[in-house]
Write a protein that holds these residues in place. Structure first.
Motif, PDB file in Angstrom:
ATOM      1  N   UNK A 125      -2.356  -4.543   1.196  1.00 51.20           N
ATOM      2  CA  UNK A 125      -3.005  -3.726   2.273  1.00 51.20           C
ATOM      3  C   UNK A 125      -4.590  -4.053   2.162  1.00 51.20           C
ATOM      4  N   UNK A 126      -5.302  -3.800   3.220  1.00 52.09           N
ATOM      5  CA  UNK A 126      -6.540  -4.133   3.207  1.00 52.09           C
ATOM      6  C   UNK A 126      -7.657  -3.405   2.386  1.00 52.09           C
ATOM      7  N   UNK A 127      -8.742  -3.883   2.247  1.00 51.56           N
ATOM      8  CA  UNK A 127      -9.728  -3.078   1.292  1.00 51.56           C
ATOM      9  C   UNK A 127     -10.437  -2.340   2.345  1.00 51.56           C
TER      10      UNK A 127
ATOM     11  N   UNK B 153       2.099   7.514   4.896  1.00 48.24           N
ATOM     12  CA  UNK B 153       2.412   8.156   5.852  1.00 48.24           C
ATOM     13  C   UNK B 153       4.005   8.100   6.285  1.00 48.24           C
ATOM     14  N   UNK B 154       4.608   6.706   6.372  1.00 53.22           N
ATOM     15  CA  UNK B 154       5.735   6.644   6.700  1.00 53.22           C
ATOM     16  C   UNK B 154       6.537   6.390   5.411  1.00 53.22           C
ATOM     17  N   UNK B 155       6.156   6.754   4.031  1.00 55.58           N
ATOM     18  CA  UNK B 155       6.999   6.536   2.814  1.00 55.58           C
ATOM     19  C   UNK B 155       7.532   7.776   2.360  1.00 55.58           C
TER      20      UNK B 155
ATOM     21  N   UNK C 125       9.597  -5.597   1.289  1.00 50.31           N
ATOM     22  CA  UNK C 125       9.627  -5.093   2.625  1.00 50.31           C
ATOM     23  C   UNK C 125       8.481  -3.963   3.090  1.00 50.31           C
ATOM     24  N   UNK C 126       8.349  -3.530   4.156  1.00 46.44           N
ATOM     25  CA  UNK C 126       7.433  -2.503   4.713  1.00 46.44           C
ATOM     26  C   UNK C 126       7.949  -1.275   4.256  1.00 46.44           C
ATOM     27  N   UNK C 127       9.354  -1.071   4.183  1.00 54.30           N
ATOM     28  CA  UNK C 127       9.581   0.326   3.546  1.00 54.30           C
ATOM     29  C   UNK C 127       9.447   0.607   2.148  1.00 54.30           C
ATOM     30  N   UNK C 128       9.564  -0.683   1.493  1.00 52.13           N
ATOM     31  CA  UNK C 128       9.263  -0.773  -0.097  1.00 52.13           C
ATOM     32  C   UNK C 128       7.831  -0.513  -0.267  1.00 52.13           C
ATOM     33  N   UNK C 129       7.015  -1.159   0.391  1.00 55.08           N
ATOM     34  CA  UNK C 129       5.444  -0.827   0.492  1.00 55.08           C
ATOM     35  C   UNK C 129       5.142   0.744   0.878  1.00 55.08           C
ATOM     36  N   UNK C 130       5.629   1.183   1.774  1.00 56.36           N
ATOM     37  CA  UNK C 130       5.381   2.443   2.028  1.00 56.36           C
ATOM     38  C   UNK C 130       5.817   3.631   1.079  1.00 56.36           C
TER      39      UNK C 130
END
Ligand code: KG4
Ligand code: ZN
Length: 353
Positions: free
Chosen positions: A185-187, A198-200, A250-255
Motif C-alpha cells: 500500500x502507498x506511503x 474499511x473493506x476488511x 489477494x485484495x481480501x487478504x490485504x484488507x
C-alpha cells in the motif's frame, strides 16, 4: 497577539499565523510527499532541498492569508527538534534570520509538544476546518501518536508535564508505514492502511499485543507478526522476501490484515490511555500527532472513556503543520517563557519530551 509558526521537521514545509493561542488566521502546508512516494519513505536530502525552495513562499502566503504585514507579527515560533537534521536546519535558520531582520522575539518549539497544542485551536474563519469548541483543561492526558513518537504525557499545566511512558522501539505511525509496505500500500501508511481496513474484517486474525511496563509500548513485534501472518497466508515460510508478498496476497487478504493490524495497534494505545485515565482522573484527554487523524483511534478512545467526552482536533491539524507550532508559541509568549537567541538557536534532531 499574533505569532508566526514555522514547521519543517520532516517533509512538510508549513507556516501559520495564530492569534492569542486559539484563533487560526492562516495555515499553509506544502508537502514534498509526492517526491518521496516512489522510495516508500521520506528521503532526508530531498526533503531538505524542497524546504529550501518552499519556505519563503510558504511564509509569505501564511502572512498574506492572515492579512498580516510584519508589523502585525509579535513573535516567531519554530520547530527546532525532534526531526530530520537537514529539514530542521532550513526552518530554524530561516526563523533566526527573520527574527533578526524584523526584530521579533524567537521561540524554539519541541515538535511533539507542538502537536499537543493543535488541541488549543478553537476558532477560525478559514474554510474546511472542523475546530474544537473548547480548549482542553488541566490536568490533561495527552495521547501522542505520530510517525516518530508514541507517548502518554500528563500535563498539570502549560509547561509542567510528566512523560508517563513511551514506545521502546517503533512508533505507532512507523508501524502503520511498515505494514503498508508489506501489503504493497502507498506511503504514508496510516491513511492507506485505514482505507484498506474499511473493506476488511478486523477480527479476521489474532495479532499479539506486546506486554510492556505500565505505560510503555512496543510496536516492532506487531509489525513482525504481520509479516509472518502475510507469509503464512500465501503458504510461504519466514524467509520469503517481504518485497514480494504484496503481489501474492489477494485484495481480501490485504484488507483483513490491514483491519486486524489497525485494530490491535490502536487498542495497544487505547488500553494504556484508559489505565492512565483511571489512575490520574484528568480533566481532559487529547490526542496528538499524525495518527490522531485515525478514525479508528477516535472510535476506540470514545468507546473506552465514555465518562470523558473527548473533543478532537481537525484532521488537517493532526499531521504536521505550522498552526500547532504558532499556538504553542503564543502560550510561551503569554506565559513569559524564555525566548531563544536568534544568533545561536541550534537544532536538536533527538529532542524528547
Ligand atoms: O505527526 P506526523 O505528521 O509526523 C511525525 O511527526 O512523525 O505523523 C505522521 C504519521 C505517519 O506515520 C502516518 O502514516 C500517520 O502519521 N498517519 C496516520 C493517519 N494519517 C497519518 N496513521 C493512522 N491513520 C491515519 N489516518
Ligand atoms: Zn509530527
Amino acid at each position: 497577539m499574533k505569532i508566526l509558526g514555522i514547521e519543517t521537521s520532516c517533509d512538510e514545509t508549513a507556516a501559520s499565523v495564530v492569534e492569542d493561542g486559539h484563533r487560526l488566521l492562516s495555515n499553509v502546508v506544502a508537502s514534498s510527499m509526492d517526491l518521496h512516494v516512489k522510495y516508500g519513505g521520506v528521503v532526508p536530502e530531498i526533503a531538505a532541498r524542497s524546504h529550501i525552495e518552499a519556505i519563503l513562499p510558504v511564509i509569505q502566503q501564511a502572512l498574506n492569508d492572515a492579512g498580516c504585514s510584519w508589523d502585525d507579527i509579535d513573535g516567531i515560533a519554530v520547530t527546532y527538534g525532534a526531526g530530520l537534521g537537514g529539514s530542521l536546519l532550513i526552518g530554524v535558520l530561516t526563523a533566526r534570520t527573520l527574527a533578526i531582520a524584523h526584530k521579533k522575539p524567537l521561540y524554539g518549539i519541541n515538535h511533539v509538544e507542538g502537536h499537543v497544542y493543535a488541541n488549543f485551536l478553537t476558532d477560525t474563519s478559514l474554510p474546511g476546518l472542523q475546530m474544537r469548541k473548547t480548549q482542553p483543561e488541566f490536568p490533561m492526558l495527552a495521547v501522542i501518536v505520530s510517525g516518530g513518537h508514541s507517548q502518554l504525557v500528563l500535563f498539570r499545566d502549560h509547561f509542567d508535564y510528566t512523560l508517563l511512558g513511551q514506545t521502546q522501539d517503533d512508533a505507532i505511525g512507523e508501524a502503520f508505514d511498515k505494514v503498508a509496505k508489506i501489503l504493497g500500500l502507498p506511503y504514508p501508511g496510516g491513511p492507506s492502511v485505514a482505507k484498506a481496513a474499511e473493506s476488511g474484517n478486523d477480527h479476521a486474525f489474532d495479532l499479539p499485543k506486546a506486554k510492556m511496563g505500565k505505560y510503555d509500548f512496543s510496536f516492532s513485534g506487531l509489525k513482525t507478526a504481520v509479516l509472518r501472518l502475510a507469509q503464512a497466508q500465501i503458504g510461504e515460510s519466514y524467509d520469503f522476501p517481504s518485497s514480494k508478498l504484496s503481489e501474492r496476497l489477494s485484495e481480501a487478504q490485504k484488507h483483513d490484515i490491514a483491519a486486524s493490524f489497525q485494530r490491535i495497534a490502536i487498542e495497544t494505545m487505547v488500553d494504556k490511555a484508559k489505565v492512565a485515565y483511571e489512575e490520574f482522573q484528568p480533566a481532559s484527554v487529547v490526542i496528538a500527532g499524525g495518527v490522531a487523524a485515525s478514525q479508528e483511534l477516535r472510535k476506540q478512545l470514545t468507546a473506552a472513556l465514555p465518562s470523558s467526552p473527548i473533543e478532537y482536533p481537525d484532521f488537517k491539524l493532526c499531521t504536521d503543520n505550522g498552526a500547532m507550532i504558532a499556538t504553542l508559541g503564543c502560550f510561551k509568549m503569554m506565559r513569559d517563557q524564555p525566548t531563544a537567541d536568534p544568533y545561536t538557536l541550534a537544532i536538536d534532531p533527538n529532542l524528547s519530551m
